[in-house]
Design a protein around this motif. Sequence first.
Motif, PDB file in Angstrom:
ATOM      1  N   ALA A  33       0.821  -1.221   0.000  1.00  0.00           N
ATOM      2  CA  ALA A  33       0.000   0.000   0.000  1.00  0.00           C
ATOM      3  C   ALA A  33       0.843   1.253   0.000  1.00  0.00           C
ATOM      4  O   ALA A  33       0.313   2.353  -0.088  1.00  0.00           O
ATOM      5  CB  ALA A  33      -0.922  -0.001   1.229  1.00  0.00           C
ATOM      6  N   LEU A  34       2.189   1.081   0.083  1.00  0.00           N
ATOM      7  CA  LEU A  34       3.070   2.253   0.110  1.00  0.00           C
ATOM      8  C   LEU A  34       2.895   3.105  -1.132  1.00  0.00           C
ATOM      9  O   LEU A  34       2.982   4.328  -1.076  1.00  0.00           O
ATOM     10  CB  LEU A  34       4.522   1.800   0.247  1.00  0.00           C
ATOM     11  CG  LEU A  34       5.582   2.886   0.434  1.00  0.00           C
ATOM     12  CD1 LEU A  34       5.286   3.669   1.711  1.00  0.00           C
ATOM     13  CD2 LEU A  34       6.967   2.279   0.483  1.00  0.00           C
ATOM     14  N   GLU A  35       2.645   2.458  -2.283  1.00  0.00           N
ATOM     15  CA  GLU A  35       2.467   3.225  -3.509  1.00  0.00           C
ATOM     16  C   GLU A  35       1.232   4.106  -3.442  1.00  0.00           C
ATOM     17  O   GLU A  35       1.145   5.115  -4.123  1.00  0.00           O
ATOM     18  CB  GLU A  35       2.354   2.268  -4.708  1.00  0.00           C
ATOM     19  CG  GLU A  35       3.684   1.652  -5.107  1.00  0.00           C
ATOM     20  CD  GLU A  35       4.706   2.698  -5.546  1.00  0.00           C
ATOM     21  OE1 GLU A  35       4.337   3.627  -6.283  1.00  0.00           O
ATOM     22  OE2 GLU A  35       5.868   2.590  -5.122  1.00  0.00           O
ATOM     23  N   ASN A  36       0.251   3.704  -2.635  1.00  0.00           N
ATOM     24  CA  ASN A  36      -0.956   4.510  -2.503  1.00  0.00           C
ATOM     25  C   ASN A  36      -0.798   5.650  -1.507  1.00  0.00           C
ATOM     26  O   ASN A  36      -1.648   6.533  -1.433  1.00  0.00           O
ATOM     27  CB  ASN A  36      -2.134   3.624  -2.065  1.00  0.00           C
ATOM     28  CG  ASN A  36      -2.442   2.553  -3.101  1.00  0.00           C
ATOM     29  OD1 ASN A  36      -2.337   2.802  -4.290  1.00  0.00           O
ATOM     30  ND2 ASN A  36      -2.812   1.366  -2.637  1.00  0.00           N
ATOM     31  N   GLU A  37       0.290   5.619  -0.699  1.00  0.00           N
ATOM     32  CA  GLU A  37       0.513   6.660   0.296  1.00  0.00           C
ATOM     33  C   GLU A  37       1.262   7.830  -0.335  1.00  0.00           C
ATOM     34  O   GLU A  37       2.312   8.260   0.127  1.00  0.00           O
ATOM     35  CB  GLU A  37       1.286   6.089   1.484  1.00  0.00           C
ATOM     36  CG  GLU A  37       0.466   5.136   2.324  1.00  0.00           C
ATOM     37  CD  GLU A  37      -0.690   5.837   3.010  1.00  0.00           C
ATOM     38  OE1 GLU A  37      -0.456   6.684   3.873  1.00  0.00           O
ATOM     39  OE2 GLU A  37      -1.839   5.551   2.660  1.00  0.00           O
ATOM     40  N   VAL A 267       7.148  11.375  -1.883  1.00  0.00           N
ATOM     41  CA  VAL A 267       5.742  11.260  -1.513  1.00  0.00           C
ATOM     42  C   VAL A 267       4.828  11.884  -2.564  1.00  0.00           C
ATOM     43  O   VAL A 267       3.606  11.808  -2.451  1.00  0.00           O
ATOM     44  CB  VAL A 267       5.441  11.901  -0.138  1.00  0.00           C
ATOM     45  CG1 VAL A 267       6.331  11.315   0.921  1.00  0.00           C
ATOM     46  CG2 VAL A 267       5.592  13.416  -0.185  1.00  0.00           C
ATOM     47  N   PHE A 268       5.407  12.489  -3.616  1.00  0.00           N
ATOM     48  CA  PHE A 268       4.597  13.071  -4.681  1.00  0.00           C
ATOM     49  C   PHE A 268       4.157  11.985  -5.659  1.00  0.00           C
ATOM     50  O   PHE A 268       4.805  10.943  -5.791  1.00  0.00           O
ATOM     51  CB  PHE A 268       5.394  14.137  -5.444  1.00  0.00           C
ATOM     52  CG  PHE A 268       5.533  15.445  -4.713  1.00  0.00           C
ATOM     53  CD1 PHE A 268       4.632  16.472  -4.936  1.00  0.00           C
ATOM     54  CD2 PHE A 268       6.556  15.651  -3.808  1.00  0.00           C
ATOM     55  CE1 PHE A 268       4.759  17.675  -4.263  1.00  0.00           C
ATOM     56  CE2 PHE A 268       6.699  16.839  -3.134  1.00  0.00           C
ATOM     57  CZ  PHE A 268       5.786  17.871  -3.357  1.00  0.00           C
ATOM     58  N   ASN A 269       3.065  12.271  -6.349  1.00  0.00           N
ATOM     59  CA  ASN A 269       2.641  11.390  -7.428  1.00  0.00           C
ATOM     60  C   ASN A 269       3.610  11.522  -8.597  1.00  0.00           C
ATOM     61  O   ASN A 269       4.193  12.586  -8.813  1.00  0.00           O
ATOM     62  CB  ASN A 269       1.228  11.746  -7.896  1.00  0.00           C
ATOM     63  CG  ASN A 269       0.175  11.361  -6.878  1.00  0.00           C
ATOM     64  OD1 ASN A 269       0.272  10.316  -6.237  1.00  0.00           O
ATOM     65  ND2 ASN A 269      -0.840  12.191  -6.713  1.00  0.00           N
ATOM     66  N   PRO A 270       3.788  10.457  -9.404  1.00  0.00           N
ATOM     67  CA  PRO A 270       4.658  10.560 -10.585  1.00  0.00           C
ATOM     68  C   PRO A 270       4.077  11.558 -11.594  1.00  0.00           C
ATOM     69  O   PRO A 270       2.845  11.661 -11.712  1.00  0.00           O
ATOM     70  CB  PRO A 270       4.652   9.136 -11.151  1.00  0.00           C
ATOM     71  CG  PRO A 270       4.205   8.271  -9.994  1.00  0.00           C
ATOM     72  CD  PRO A 270       3.264   9.114  -9.200  1.00  0.00           C
ATOM     73  N   PRO A 271       4.918  12.286 -12.356  1.00  0.00           N
ATOM     74  CA  PRO A 271       6.379  12.351 -12.213  1.00  0.00           C
ATOM     75  C   PRO A 271       6.757  13.191 -11.006  1.00  0.00           C
ATOM     76  O   PRO A 271       6.382  14.372 -10.912  1.00  0.00           O
ATOM     77  CB  PRO A 271       6.829  13.006 -13.526  1.00  0.00           C
ATOM     78  CG  PRO A 271       5.651  13.838 -13.945  1.00  0.00           C
ATOM     79  CD  PRO A 271       4.427  13.109 -13.482  1.00  0.00           C
ATOM     80  N   GLU A 272       7.496  12.603 -10.089  1.00  0.00           N
ATOM     81  CA  GLU A 272       7.770  13.235  -8.806  1.00  0.00           C
ATOM     82  C   GLU A 272       8.490  14.568  -8.932  1.00  0.00           C
ATOM     83  O   GLU A 272       8.143  15.546  -8.263  1.00  0.00           O
ATOM     84  CB  GLU A 272       8.593  12.285  -7.921  1.00  0.00           C
ATOM     85  CG  GLU A 272       7.860  11.050  -7.449  1.00  0.00           C
ATOM     86  CD  GLU A 272       7.916   9.907  -8.443  1.00  0.00           C
ATOM     87  OE1 GLU A 272       8.353  10.153  -9.592  1.00  0.00           O
ATOM     88  OE2 GLU A 272       7.532   8.770  -8.094  1.00  0.00           O
ATOM     89  N   GLY A 273       9.527  14.610  -9.791  1.00  0.00           N
ATOM     90  CA  GLY A 273      10.312  15.829  -9.908  1.00  0.00           C
ATOM     91  C   GLY A 273       9.509  17.010 -10.421  1.00  0.00           C
ATOM     92  O   GLY A 273       9.589  18.121  -9.883  1.00  0.00           O
TER      93      GLY A 273
END
Length: 771
Positions: A33-37, A267-273
């Motif tokens: 579930a880490l990807e959902n956090e 912790v940002f959604n992709p693309p993170e940068g």
Amino acid sequence: MAKATSAPQNAYPETLGYRLKRSLLGPPLVTEALENERLSNPVAMGVLSCDMISSSAYGTEEMLTVLVPAVGAAAFSLVLPVTAAILVILIIVTLSYREVVMVYTKAGGSYVVARENFGVYVAQFSAVALLIDYTLTVAVQTAAGTAAVTSALPALAHESYQTGISVVVVALLMWGNLRGIREAGKTFAFPTYFFIFSLGLVVLIGLFKVATGHIGVYNDHVAGAFNLGHPGGGVLEGVSVFILLRAFANGGSSLTGLEAISNSVSVFNPPEGHNARKVLGWMSTTLGVLVAGVSILAHYTHAIPYLVGSPTVISQVAKAAFGSSFWGHTGYYMVQVATMLILWTGANTSFNGFPFLANFVAEDRFLPRPFTRRGHRLVFSNGIIFLGLVGIGLLLITRAKVDKLVSLYAIGVFCGFTMAGSGMVKHHLREREPGWRYKAVINGSAGVLSAIVVVIFAVTKFTEGAWAVVVLFPTLMYLLIRTHRQYQAEARILGEGAAEAAVEARPLPRHVAFVLVDSLDLATARAIQYARSLSVDDLRAVHFVLDPVRAQRIADRWVRLGLSRLPLDLIDCPDRRVDRAALEMAIEASADGQTEVSVLMPRRAYRFGLGRILHSSTGESIAASISRLDHVNATIVPFDVSDLGRLGDRARKKKVPPSEGEQAEQKIDEERLPRLDGATPISQLHSRQQAKVAGRVKSVTVQPWGDTASLQVQLTDDHDRMTIVFLGRRQIAGLTPGCRIVVDGTVAELKGHKAMINPHYEFVSNGRDAE
């Protein structure tokens, strides 16, 4: 097919501590579930910018606390150029960090930049700087928020009340973050936007009144306020420059929190940068507008700081902007509430950044490894708890006084700015990507200016407490490096090469086991029972004689109970050093170099403090003593005296029904398991049946199967489990504990359990194709 007997799944209830943790923090989150956090950009703006944006509530005031006593009414004019200088630094550092978040998207900020470009040892300078800054941020932001409360409610302006309120707030922030990233985002995003709206309204209305000439001006001479100084000239102009630098240093605290985005890019959604860069721009722009607006209004209204910290400058500016009407009072209290919330939740930035930074440093083995572990809700719980406790300690020591904390503030973060800018310059020179010259100039300018600011802080605030940070830096650097050397020493002893050699070494031809007997009770019987299940050439029970009468009673009872088939050695121990006697026994048994020795010690475990006090822990000292010998192994066989018997009786009588929380948790897990057409529950399988089964991998073990290695997998669907065996394979890429697969094959029986041999398999959770 014979059905294997096993204890009911819920026969053993969870401990009180775990049930309390689940009630406070919610059900545990599984690792996948880490990807959902992750945080959306608006929520990330609310969570990660509250520290930086909240500093607009006290940045102008901190400048005036230096300028007003020194230059009098001229302070309200000088505050504008000082603010302008701070905004220039803000722009340059923001441009620098826009490059950082695009290159280093796995979080870590200036620490990772320094580590990748200057090495791990130089990076510890950045680590120490940020760890200090994050810790102080918690205390400063919380104390400043409490000052906002006492501005609106003067009855609470007592030292004990201020300290108590601040401590409670830090505890609540710690609890909110332990519940998880997404939970914290929902909790802490609102105050940020509420404050931006409230203070933005103050700035707009105030500037409109300034333009129309209707803004009120406060009396410069009022009881409780800072006394107005007198502008100097001639020789004193040099002193005035020093005062300006001190004011600049105080106002520089407004830039703390800017690095929070780079420390939490992951912790940002992709693309993170790209998303981090957007939020960084929004955050810096908002801060610049608010700080400039408050300084301009303070210039026109002559909002003067007070010795006790309240009413604050921002509260005076808000009162002047809104006026004294009913709606004016309503707006004023709205601003005070918003200021209180944003300052308190501003400390939340540290609770996001500190655990990630500590995780990076601990992964490099400069901090203890517990900082790398994710807790109940997939956050770095140890980092959050440590930060909260240190923050509370600082509040108690300083009695929640902002002026005692702010002198230590911001040095750390500008050191981080310096390391980030310098590291990025080296990165650009090495990589020479398109536009590298422009980027190197931006990052280099930020690094140089930040280094100058650090010097200004150290010089102008040295006597006000900055000396403590100057002393603390080398102390913490030494501790981090000392920790790293300890881990390096352990790695040399326990490294993979040594472990591989030990595994491949031929076993010794003889194996002897000793069971230490202190008394004839159920714990000793359990240890003997376990010892008999081992494959040994010689098994002996040993009692070290400390009291001859007691030893004889044990020997007589040993024969009377029919235990004489297992030899009992009574070994004299005249000096009562049991650990030394056990060491000598082990040395003698292994002296031929051909014997593996196992020493089994029953340990009576007690869940409550009284049991631990009433009984000794000799087994641990014996284990520590004999474990230093080659080919001598200490095995502690635990026996829970406090609760095991009651649990066994309960399990035999009836199946313990799960609690409501356990039912909800089980329901969540069931819903997450694959639901495929044609899949058969494991509990309904029977021998020689062709079936398709979906479930989660509980464990993966490489087991010998005849002369060929095999991969053995325990598959569970939360109601039952079965064994999947892949003959001739040592590993399968992606097949790890926690993943979900669907297997299709013929049901067999393996050691009384349901099994499948070499079935067709397919990954479900990650979308891999079947082999």
